[in-house]
Design a protein around this motif. Structure first.
Motif, mmCIF file in Angstrom:
data_model
loop_
_atom_site.group_PDB
_atom_site.id
_atom_site.type_symbol
_atom_site.label_atom_id
_atom_site.label_comp_id
_atom_site.label_asym_id
_atom_site.label_seq_id
_atom_site.Cartn_x
_atom_site.Cartn_y
_atom_site.Cartn_z
ATOM 1 N N LEU A 14 91.652 -72.312 -87.500
ATOM 2 C CA LEU A 14 92.972 -72.934 -87.462
ATOM 3 C C LEU A 14 94.016 -71.897 -87.875
ATOM 4 C CD1 LEU A 14 94.927 -75.409 -87.381
ATOM 5 C CD2 LEU A 14 94.322 -75.782 -89.792
ATOM 6 N N TRP A 53 91.811 -78.571 -95.326
ATOM 7 C CA TRP A 53 91.334 -78.725 -93.954
ATOM 8 C C TRP A 53 90.058 -77.934 -93.679
ATOM 9 C CZ3 TRP A 53 96.867 -77.544 -94.114
ATOM 10 C CH2 TRP A 53 97.653 -78.701 -94.008
ATOM 11 N N GLU A 70 89.947 -82.893 -83.483
ATOM 12 C CA GLU A 70 90.808 -81.719 -83.606
ATOM 13 C C GLU A 70 92.268 -82.055 -83.367
ATOM 14 O OE1 GLU A 70 89.203 -78.770 -81.028
ATOM 15 O OE2 GLU A 70 87.567 -78.243 -82.408
ATOM 16 N N LEU A 80 95.335 -81.380 -86.092
ATOM 17 C CA LEU A 80 96.603 -80.686 -85.865
ATOM 18 C C LEU A 80 97.787 -81.594 -86.179
ATOM 19 C CD1 LEU A 80 95.937 -78.678 -82.575
ATOM 20 C CD2 LEU A 80 95.848 -77.882 -84.928
ATOM 21 N N ALA A 135 100.698 -75.038 -85.344
ATOM 22 C CA ALA A 135 99.263 -74.854 -85.571
ATOM 23 C C ALA A 135 98.531 -74.823 -84.242
ATOM 24 C CB ALA A 135 98.711 -75.958 -86.465
ATOM 25 N N LEU A 149 94.174 -74.296 -82.643
ATOM 26 C CA LEU A 149 92.743 -74.192 -82.893
ATOM 27 C C LEU A 149 92.097 -73.396 -81.770
ATOM 28 C CD1 LEU A 149 91.657 -77.709 -84.200
ATOM 29 C CD2 LEU A 149 91.146 -75.526 -85.285
ATOM 30 N N ALA A 184 93.526 -68.064 -81.857
ATOM 31 C CA ALA A 184 94.314 -69.086 -82.536
ATOM 32 C C ALA A 184 95.706 -68.566 -82.883
ATOM 33 C CB ALA A 184 93.577 -69.553 -83.787
ATOM 34 N N SER A 241 99.205 -70.158 -81.447
ATOM 35 C CA SER A 241 100.187 -70.752 -82.354
ATOM 36 C C SER A 241 101.541 -70.067 -82.253
ATOM 37 C CB SER A 241 99.674 -70.685 -83.798
ATOM 38 O OG SER A 241 99.529 -69.332 -84.217
#
Length: 532
Positions: free
Chosen positions: A8, A101, A127, A131, A147, A149, A156, A160
């Motif tokens: 993440l 998390w 998932e 988020l 965010a 994944l 990631a 993001s």
């Protein structure tokens, strides 16, 4: 079979601005957001903008722009000093908090976090729900966060920071990852600015082009030639941020990317909640003794000793009294700690009573086990040195007692200095075991006259303080070069000698400079130390 790895990435795009907004009162935030504001940092070319609020961005302020250029576009721009150290400290706290998390988290400075959520997404309902929870809890705290994944940290991070639409890469297959990330700019690889400039000049703007995936209407031969040119150009670049192909391999999972997790080290803390409020000093002393014993056990389990201890007393009326002591050396002695606190509790006003007492070690250092018999013998025959220093410091003040500390310098007169015992010890070089130093160093090296010595030879006779002494034995030289980063270019090197005269007295002398070094005339001789 272990589940596939899931990373993440959380990008706090406006960490500095959000921290500045939260520093204002809630009723003043609207007025603060309305005014164009920029956070600045002093540089060699003048103040430069590091972040700006929405009004500042609308007025033309951009990250990296000089403040003078921004004010040419917006004269009403308000400049506020940035706080990079505060941002990093806040990021470290957020990294520990983000472990809600996943089992571990890592910093991605200056404004990002990485959390390993492998096998934990089902705890939040999947998932997508995870988020959504990330976005919700950061929004509640007034922080803007994006965010994503993905199977790797690089993927990631790219999603993001530069992703559009979906923020989840479900499959660890490289073809699927390229399908999600192929249209992103090459800046998503976390490369240096000069490397991005080289890629733009080569015509490579997207990750798909760099990975060899042809888009519609592209020439495969031209793209292959560009990759060969990149491979030759960056074959000697070992840093990931300077090698786009290495970054691409990390993004696709071909090369592992090490990450340093953030590990919380709680401050040693012990406390007592009392059944009845305390109003008498003797009862308070007994509680302090119990807390000191608990603190010693906690420090011993960590292999540390206390250098700073803070005692907090909660009164019934809500007032908190605090007393702090600092120690000259790390310690785990209950009697020594209680003795020092006893001198700080004479002025305590209990009022209607003290209902809670807390003791914490805000500064601790590694402390190995020692023989208690030696300290006990020192107490029987007199006070130990560290205990004596602590008592003098408590009575006379922290600036009344000084101690010598070693410093990182090969120049003898700079190798040590005097400072208060409570000040932190500066970093120093390792002990020079192969060099012998005299027992006594003079406060200032005294000039001597050396007789019957060739310009570059060993001394045979010298005159010091009006007396001529014949040299019987000589050992040396030991050459010490000047500190070029601190001294002028005309500073001369030193050649040290250990000599002994006819009476058996031993001296430490040095010759400053050599004949013909271009930094002066005939070398000078000095005496700097005496041996036992």
């Amino acid at each position: 079979m272990s589940p596939p790895r899931r990373i993440l990435s959380i990008w706090l795009a406006r960490l500095s601005v959000d921290r500045w907004r939260r520093a204002h009162a809630p009723d003043a935030q609207a007025a603060a957001d309305a005014a164009p504001t920029a956070l600045i940092l002093e540089t060699a070319h003048g103040p430069r903008i590091t972040a700006a609020n929405d009004a500042g961005l609308a007025a033309g302020a951009r990250t990296g722009m000089l403040l003078a250029d921004a004010r040419a576009l917006c004269p009403d721009l308000v400049a506020v000093p940035a706080d990079p150290a505060g941002d990093l400290a806040a990021l470290e706290k957020l990294a520990l908090w983000a472990q809600r998390w996943g089992p571990w988290s890592a910093l991605d400075p200056p404004d990002g976090l990485l959390v390993d959520v492998t096998g934990a997404a089902h705890l939040f309902g999947g998932e997508e729900a995870l988020l959504a929870d990330v976005a919700a809890v950061f929004a509640q705290r007034g922080l803007t966060a994006r965010a994503a994944l993905a199977p790797t940290a690089g993927a990631a991070w790219a999603l993001s920071h530069y992703g559009r639409g979906g923020a989840i890469i479900p499959s660890p297959l490289r073809e699927e990852m390229l399908r999600f990330l192929g249209d992103l700019p090459v800046a998503a690889l976390r490369l240096d600015d000069d490397v991005l400039t080289v890629l733009r000049r080569l015509g490579i703007k997207r990750l798909g082009e760099l990975a060899g995936v042809s888009g519609a209407g592209e020439d495969p031969g031209r793209e292959a030639a560009a990759r060969d040119a990149l491979r030759r150009r960056f074959r000697n670049h070992r840093s990931p941020a300077a090698n786009p192909l290495l970054r691409l391999d990390q993004l696709l999972g071909r090369v592992p990317e090490p990450m340093l997790p953030v590990v919380e080290r709680p401050i040693p803390l012990v406390q007592r909640r009392l059944m009845e409020p305390l109003r008498h000093r003797n009862l308070l002393d007994r509680v302090v003794v119990d807390l000191a014993a608990d603190m010693v056990r906690a420090l011993e389990a960590r292999g540390e000793g206390a250098r700073r201890l803070e005692l907090a007393l909660w009164r019934v009326d809500g007032e908190v009294l605090q007393r702090r002591i600092e120690l000259a050396a790390a310690t785990r002695e209950v009697s020594h700690i209680t003795r020092l606190f006893a001198a700080r509790l004479d002025d305590v006003e209990a009022g209607f009573g003290i209902e809670a007492v807390q003791l914490r070690a805000s500064w601790s250092e590694p402390l190995s086990l020692s023989q208690a018999d030696l300290d006990a013998a020192a107490e029987d025959h007199g006070t130990a040195l560290a205990a004596c220093i602590d008592r003098l410091t408590v009575r006379l003040g922290p600036k009344a007692v000084t101690r010598p500390v070693a410093r990182a310098s090969h120049i003898p007169e700079r190798a040590q200095s005097w400072q208060p015992p409570l000040a932190p010890v500066p970093p120093s070089q390792d002990a020079l075991a192969f060099h012998t130093r005299p027992l006594k160093l003079l406060d200032r090296a005294e000039p001597i006259a050396v007789l019957y010595a060739s310009p570059d030879g060993v001394p045979q006779r010298f005159r010091w303080r009006g007396t001529v002494r014949d040299v019987c034995r000589v050992e040396g030289p030991e050459r010490i070069a000047p500190e070029w980063w601190r001294e002028r270019s005309t500073a001369r090197l030193r050649d040290y000698y250990r000599i002994e005269d006819e009476a058996g007295r031993r001296y430490w002398i040095y010759r400053q400079g050599t004949l013909g070094d271009g930094r002066g005339g005939v070398p000078d001789w000095f005496l700097q130390g005496l041996y036992a």
